[in-house]
Scaffold this motif. Structure first.
Motif, PDB file in Angstrom:
ATOM      1  N   THR A 108      18.138  -1.281  17.305  1.00 55.23           N
ATOM      2  CA  THR A 108      18.003  -2.567  17.117  1.00 55.23           C
ATOM      3  C   THR A 108      18.476  -3.489  18.263  1.00 55.23           C
ATOM      4  O   THR A 108      17.876  -4.511  18.773  1.00 55.23           O
ATOM      5  CB  THR A 108      19.217  -2.816  15.747  1.00 55.23           C
ATOM      6  N   VAL A 109      19.490  -3.035  18.956  1.00 55.94           N
ATOM      7  CA  VAL A 109      19.966  -3.599  20.229  1.00 55.94           C
ATOM      8  C   VAL A 109      18.823  -3.642  21.320  1.00 55.94           C
ATOM      9  O   VAL A 109      18.460  -4.782  21.807  1.00 55.94           O
ATOM     10  CB  VAL A 109      21.086  -2.986  20.856  1.00 55.94           C
ATOM     11  N   ALA A 110      18.070  -2.489  21.336  1.00 50.77           N
ATOM     12  CA  ALA A 110      17.152  -2.587  22.334  1.00 50.77           C
ATOM     13  C   ALA A 110      15.988  -3.422  21.770  1.00 50.77           C
ATOM     14  O   ALA A 110      15.230  -4.187  22.530  1.00 50.77           O
ATOM     15  CB  ALA A 110      16.467  -0.962  22.337  1.00 50.77           C
ATOM     16  N   SER A 111      15.414  -3.251  20.543  1.00 54.27           N
ATOM     17  CA  SER A 111      14.447  -4.155  20.065  1.00 54.27           C
ATOM     18  C   SER A 111      14.445  -5.639  20.163  1.00 54.27           C
ATOM     19  O   SER A 111      13.591  -6.359  20.337  1.00 54.27           O
ATOM     20  CB  SER A 111      13.706  -3.818  18.650  1.00 54.27           C
ATOM     21  N   GLU A 112      15.871  -6.112  19.911  1.00 55.02           N
ATOM     22  CA  GLU A 112      16.111  -7.431  20.111  1.00 55.02           C
ATOM     23  C   GLU A 112      16.033  -8.015  21.286  1.00 55.02           C
ATOM     24  O   GLU A 112      15.703  -9.063  21.649  1.00 55.02           O
ATOM     25  CB  GLU A 112      17.511  -7.609  19.309  1.00 55.02           C
ATOM     26  N   SER A 113      16.620  -7.119  22.156  1.00 55.32           N
ATOM     27  CA  SER A 113      16.532  -7.353  23.592  1.00 55.32           C
ATOM     28  C   SER A 113      15.167  -7.613  24.204  1.00 55.32           C
ATOM     29  O   SER A 113      14.582  -8.452  24.815  1.00 55.32           O
ATOM     30  CB  SER A 113      17.222  -6.272  24.501  1.00 55.32           C
TER      31      SER A 113
END
Lengths: 284, 535
Positions: free
Chosen positions: B261-266
């Motif tokens: 989620t952190v990756a996709s939001e970034s």
């Protein structure tokens, strides 16, 4: 496409003279030829009747040093380069019976402040230290001037050859000038990767010729040569020699183990050199 | 927790925090922001010699001076600085925190006479309560989570404090004084979580958070995490984030989903174009499916907790995995083009000659190609760990000047270790050691940013140099191990071992020369300025 920066400069301080200052597009690997006048005149604001007079000394065309004003030749490298006609103001240099030497950093197209002199025979002809001038009268016999392999300012550069601007002849690192002779001489220092202007032709690491279109960059070649040189001169050979020189009965198993370990360290370095080459051949 | 609002009758406490600042010290920066959120003043000064601390104390006249003790062996230096501070007239309450302080408050109070209290375990709420008590005149001795010296000199512990379950109540760490704009490639630390779900015997993280009543790993809201990332990148110019999470992927599927989620939001916010990451994780978490989305979002480097390549060692360390898992992780990282470094304890208290040999062989397979620098050291029995307890139970732990140590079960390994420490000090242990340079260059050679694209030829050169050094180190280690094994009573100064040391030192000098060439090459490739940020 590399640019060739064409200028006329005053020797030895490098001040630009005249209006010549242009960038000429070149093609990597193609020959470059330039021509200039042997005598060059500029208006003299302080004495209009006597224009400033410069005499041609030498060319630096893409890193090739030449003394034919009408045929300054070189080969365009893959990066930006220079074509500089070096002149000296007429009236300068009449310093008596002496040999003035200059360390010239080819890649940076400038004289550096270090002496290029390692030693002189006869020793009385040179004051030592950072002196750049050799007397042609002190002592007897021809002056044999040996160049330093490197000078501090020309970082990573090494001596390539002497380029006498008058009398004298050079063989390897030794410049010979007859007793009583008077001349100037350039000691040319070059290195393998300046990060900027990089003449191709005279770069010693390119002398064997390209390996392939994946030829390693000059800095890779420099590193490879360094690896191979150090491996060849590594003390392992000494340790092995020392062991072999021992009486057969006094050679211990630990002696041999030590030699083996040290040779392995060499092999490891050589392997890294092979890996570098392979990486280049694979086009990485 | 003391989340009381400020009142007219309570003035703000002035708090001076003293801590190491090699990388952003998020521990004290969280303390500072939390104190400020609750109306107090906080100033951070880097720990070093006493002068800057004394100067700051004279300027601020703090009510509390809080020291962050990271390394147990530095207690004497902290004691001296605190003594100088007192001698210079500082009147504030002096407290200290950190892992060692949390586990051994009595020893610390005895060792540092000028100390008033010890803050145990996570410090935000405890320090806030302490500050508030001191400025309101309340009895600070009843603040939960501290230790102090009673009238008789004996250490007293107050009631343990239950740590907060959620980290989202904490404001972002205070970074106002960090001059990112002065760094050529700005690097910042960030935390997405605290704690670790694993129970490795050599590590005190699990027991530290147990002491706080917060077992396992607490993760922040991933959207808030990305908000912080975006702020650091867009407002502060940060280009590299060093995740200080103990295990970025620890915690099973939920943790993987959180990381993704952190990756996709970034990516959604476009941060992946020019922001790069470094994370830490275990080998069994370093899988293609877990890491690939992070790579898309900017992951460039992984610190892998390998620790050992011997199955028996791994059992002693309670790593709950086998050596092959490490090898598979290495393959995954190579396939993804990530740089990595790793922790590795060649020796641990229950090592045997065979386990050390297995470890050397493992290292050859793992990084004999020079993909990254091979580290190796000996396990230290950190306070609060299961390994320390086991050594103590076995009667093998001896302590001197607050340092705990042990001898190996096989005396030959003591000779081997002493020799290894001397031989590889320049490579592994000294300040500015060869390995740190090799690892930094490895990091640098993989770093791909828009204004300084990665150079394949530079990467190949770094790997070649690293490979030669790794292999020679392994050869020397193996020869030393062979020697102690075949010798009845080996000593670290035996002629043969001395010769091996000489050979390695000669090789190390040549590696140093290669490193200089690589650095020049890096500068030529505009890589200057990012070296060493992986360490």
């Amino acid at each position: 496409m590399p640019n060739i920066h064409r200028t006329n400069r005053q020797f030895p301080d490098g001040a630009q003279i005249g209006a010549t200052d242009e960038n000429i597009p070149g093609t990597a690997g193609s020959p470059a030829t330039f021509s200039t006048d042997v005598d060059f005149f500029l208006p003299n604001p302080g004495d209009p009747a006597h224009p400033l007079h410069y005499r041609f000394l030498f060319w630096n065309v893409c890193g090739t040093i030449g003394n034919d004003a009408h045929h300054g030749n070189g080969t365009v490298p893959s990066t930006d380069t220079v074509a500089t006609a070096w002149y000296v103001p007429v009236g300068v240099g009449d310093g008596g019976a002496a040999i003035a030497t200059f360390a010239f950093w080819v890649e940076h197209d400038r004289v550096v402040p270090d002496t290029p002199i390692q030693s002189v025979n006869p020793a009385a002809a040179w004051a030592g230290g950072n002196n750049t001038v050799v007397s042609s009268t002190a002592g007897s016999g021809p002056r044999m001037i040996t160049a330093k392999n490197s000078v501090p300012t020309a970082t990573n550069a090494t001596f390539d050859h002497w380029f006498p601007l008058g009398a004298g002849s050079a063989s390897a690192a030794v410049l010979t000038v007859a007793e009583g002779g008077s001349t100037w001489a350039l000691a040319l220092y070059q290195h393998h990767d300046s990060g900027g202007f990089r003449p191709g032709k005279n770069d010693p690491t390119t002398k064997p010729g390209p390996i392939s279109k994946f030829d390693p960059s000059p800095i890779d070649r420099t590193r490879l040569i360094d690896i191979l040189t150090k491996a060849q001169t590594h003390p392992a050979a000494d340790r092995l020699t020392q062991v072999l020189k021992k009486e057969q009965s006094s050679i211990s198993a630990d002696d041999l183990r030590g030699v083996a370990v040290e040779l392995k360290a060499n092999i490891n370095r050589l392997q890294s050199a092979v890996e570098l080459i392979n990486a280049k051949l694979e086009g990485k | 927790m003391s989340d009381r609002p400020m009142t007219e009758s309570r003035r703000a406490a002035r708090v001076l925090l003293v801590a190491f600042e090699d990388q952003d010290n998020l521990g004290v920066r969280y303390l500072a922001s939390f104190l400020r959120k609750h109306g107090h003043q906080a100033t951070i000064v880097a720990f070093g010699n006493a002068a800057p601390v004394i100067e700051a104390a004279a300027r601020i006249d703090p009510d509390i001076i809080g020291f962050s003790l990271i390394f147990q062996y530095m207690v004497p230096e902290f004691r001296d600085v605190i003594a100088e501070l007192r001698a210079a007239g500082a009147r504030g309450h002096v407290t200290i925190g950190g892992h060692y302080a949390s586990f051994e408050p009595a020893a610390l109070l005895a060792a540092i006479p000028d100390l008033d209290s010890v803050v145990r375990f996570e410090g935000e709420e405890t320090l806030l309560d302490l500050a508030t008590a001191l400025v309101t005149g309340a009895d600070w001795h009843s603040v939960p989570g501290i230790a102090f010296r009673e009238d008789g000199g004996k250490a007293a512990l107050t009631a343990p404090r239950q740590g907060t379950k959620t980290l989202d109540d904490y404001p972002w760490p205070d970074r106002d004084d960090i001059r990112y704009e002065e760094q050529e490639t700005p690097v910042a630390s960030i935390l997405g979580s605290r704690g670790c779900p694993w129970k490795c015997s050599f590590c005190s993280i699990i027991t530290f958070y147990d002491g706080n009543g917060t077992k396992g790993r607490r993760r922040r809201d991933p959207i808030d995490v990305v908000d912080e990332m975006e702020h650091l990148h867009r407002d502060r110019g940060v280009e590299i984030l060093l995740w200080q999470d103990d295990d970025f992927l620890g915690g099973g599927r939920d943790a993987i989903r959180w990381a993704h989620t952190v990756a996709s939001e970034s990516i959604k916010r476009g941060l992946h174009h020019s922001l790069r990451w470094k994370i830490s994780c275990r080998s069994d978490e370093a899988k293609l499916s877990s890491l690939a989305p992070l790579v898309d979002a900017g992951l460039t480097h992984v610190y892998l907790g390998v620790e050992s390549g011997d199955a028996n060692d791994l059992r002693d360390l309670n790593k709950l995995l086998l050596p092959d898992v490490h090898l598979r992780a290495g393959e995954a990282l190579r396939e993804l083009g990530l740089s990595f470094d790793f922790g590795f304890m060649l020796l641990q208290p229950w090592s045997t000659l065979q386990s050390v040999r297995n470890n050397i062989n493992f290292l050859r397979r793992f990084v004999g190609d020079g993909y990254t620098g091979a580290t190796f050291c000996r396990m230290l029995p950190y306070v609060g760990t299961a390994a320390e307890k086991r050594l103590r139970d076995e009667g093998r732990l001896f302590e001197h000047d607050l340092r705990a140590d042990y001898l190996f079960l096989d005396p030959k390994l003591d000779a081997f270790y002493t020799w290894m420490l001397d031989t590889f000090a320049c490579r592994n242990f000294d300040s500015g050691n060869t390995l740190s340079w090799l690892c930094s260059l490895t990091f640098d050679s993989h770093l791909d940013l828009p204004h300084r694209p990665a150079s394949p030829s530079f990467r190949a050169a770094v790997q070649a140099v690293t490979g030669a050094n790794n292999r020679t180190a392994f050869d020397i280690l193996e020869s030393g191990l062979d020697y102690v094994e075949r010798t009845a009573e080996p000593g670290p100064d035996d002629d043969f071992l001395r010769m091996l040391t000489e050979i390695y030192h000669d090789h190390d000098a040549r590696t140093r020369s290669d490193i200089e060439s690589l650095r020049e090459m890096a500068e030529g490739n505009s890589h200057r300025g990012t070296l060493a940020c992986a360490s």
